[in-house]
Write a protein that holds these residues in place. Structure first.
Motif, PDB file in Angstrom:
ATOM      1  N   UNK A   1      30.138  32.858  45.026  1.00  0.00           N
ATOM      2  CA  UNK A   1      29.643  32.747  43.660  1.00  0.00           C
ATOM      3  C   UNK A   1      30.484  33.581  42.714  1.00  0.00           C
ATOM      4  N   UNK A   2      30.000  33.739  41.486  1.00  0.00           N
ATOM      5  CA  UNK A   2      30.798  34.420  40.461  1.00  0.00           C
ATOM      6  C   UNK A   2      31.097  35.873  40.792  1.00  0.00           C
ATOM      7  N   UNK A   3      30.142  36.535  41.454  1.00  0.00           N
ATOM      8  CA  UNK A   3      30.303  37.968  41.704  1.00  0.00           C
ATOM      9  C   UNK A   3      30.785  38.263  43.118  1.00  0.00           C
ATOM     10  N   UNK A   4      31.156  37.213  43.839  1.00  0.00           N
ATOM     11  CA  UNK A   4      31.596  37.382  45.224  1.00  0.00           C
ATOM     12  C   UNK A   4      33.042  37.863  45.288  1.00  0.00           C
ATOM     13  N   UNK A   5      33.273  38.844  46.137  1.00  0.00           N
ATOM     14  CA  UNK A   5      34.658  39.179  46.491  1.00  0.00           C
ATOM     15  C   UNK A   5      35.033  38.333  47.710  1.00  0.00           C
ATOM     16  N   UNK A   6      36.178  37.684  47.620  1.00  0.00           N
ATOM     17  CA  UNK A   6      36.610  36.783  48.689  1.00  0.00           C
ATOM     18  C   UNK A   6      37.881  37.345  49.325  1.00  0.00           C
ATOM     19  N   UNK A   7      37.852  37.506  50.637  1.00  0.00           N
ATOM     20  CA  UNK A   7      39.049  37.918  51.382  1.00  0.00           C
ATOM     21  C   UNK A   7      39.413  36.788  52.333  1.00  0.00           C
ATOM     22  N   UNK A   8      40.607  36.243  52.177  1.00  0.00           N
ATOM     23  CA  UNK A   8      41.066  35.142  53.008  1.00  0.00           C
ATOM     24  C   UNK A   8      42.112  35.635  54.012  1.00  0.00           C
TER      25      UNK A   8
END
Length: 285
Positions: free
Chosen positions: A87-94
């Motif tokens: 979502x908007x406030x999610x930190x995403x690590x790929x």
């Protein structure tokens, strides 16, 4: 790299992996073996990671134009990301197992949709395992989130824009494929060999060291010196590859060095050659 670095270490992720606003995405993929990434994920992955497939989830169906990995519709992509809990406030690590090749594609796509809290894990799954960090085959329970895209169209170049740049001294085209494909000496994947006229060659793997980790800033600056000079001179840079995937590590590297304005030609070479009238160059520029 004094701004927030989009490349994070396995230790950084280990310290934060259970924080509720973090979603870890496994992007492992093998060109020519489309099931391999999912199988690898099901066998063993970073705890809590979700899986997104480069072709099934992060590309639109292949058509006559648009290249081998066409960009999906932004609304459809946002809905898909939302279903995985982003979502908007999610930190995403790929992460992936190809030096950040596919993880960087997701990083770029998130930023294209207006989402800045996107990161790539340095060294990929091999570095995580080498650190002795935990792995699992357990599936994360997906809790959907709302993701409303705010598309940054300026990050993207299409075939018409690239055509207009031909012969324009104010624009530098950067080809991210290996030197033999750039020169047209071989073409194992696409129907025609060569490169877009005027492009310089900077193979994407050059942003990594021999162990597959990201280069430190001085070495990165040296590696991308012609592109940095162009950007410092106020020129534009448009980065491409075969299908808009392996160009993303070069775009990410430039972003790390403080040049977020470099554009991606997402259709790349496979889109360019789908128009019979587009010119092709071979050899060195």
């Amino acid at each position: 790299m004094n701004h927030i670095d989009p490349v994070v270490s396995p230790k950084w992720l280990l310290a934060r992996m259970y924080e509720p606003d973090l979603v870890i995405v496994d992007c492992r993929f093998a060109l020519g073996s489309p099931e391999e990434g999912k199988h690898s994920y099901l066998a063993s992955h970073i705890p809590g990671a979700v899986f997104l497939d480069v072709e099934q989830d992060l590309s639109a169906p292949v058509g006559p134009h648009g290249g081998r990995h066409p960009l999906p519709d932004p609304q459809e992509l946002a809905a898909r990301l939302g279903r995985t809990g982003i979502g908007h406030d999610t930190r995403v690590v790929a992460y992936d197992d190809q030096g950040g090749l596919y993880a960087a594609r997701l990083w770029w796509m998130l930023r294209w949709l207006g989402h800045d809290q996107a990161y790539v894990m340095d060294g990929g799954f091999a570095a995580w395992q080498a650190g002795g960090f935990p792995v699992t085959d357990a599936q994360r329970t997906l809790v959907p989130a709302a993701f409303v895209p705010n598309v940054r169209s300026g990050m993207l170049a299409d075939v018409n824009e690239v055509r207009r740049t031909l012969g324009d001294p104010g624009v530098l085209l950067v080809d991210s494929r290996d030197a033999s494909r750039y020169a047209g000496e071989q073409e194992p994947i696409d129907a025609k060999a060569g490169h877009i006229p005027g492009a310089v060659n900077r193979f994407w793997k050059g942003v990594l060291d021999d162990q597959g980790a990201w280069l430190a800033e001085p070495a990165l600056r040296e590696r991308l010196a012609p592109v940095i000079r162009a950007l410092d001179d106020g020129r534009e840079a448009i980065v491409y590859c075969g299908s808009g995937v392996s160009a993303c590590p070069n775009v990410l590297a430039l972003h790390r060095l403080g040049y977020p304005q470099a554009k991606l030609y997402a259709g790349s070479w496979s889109d360019w050659i789908s128009y019979s009238e587009n010119p092709i160059a071979t050899g060195e520029e």
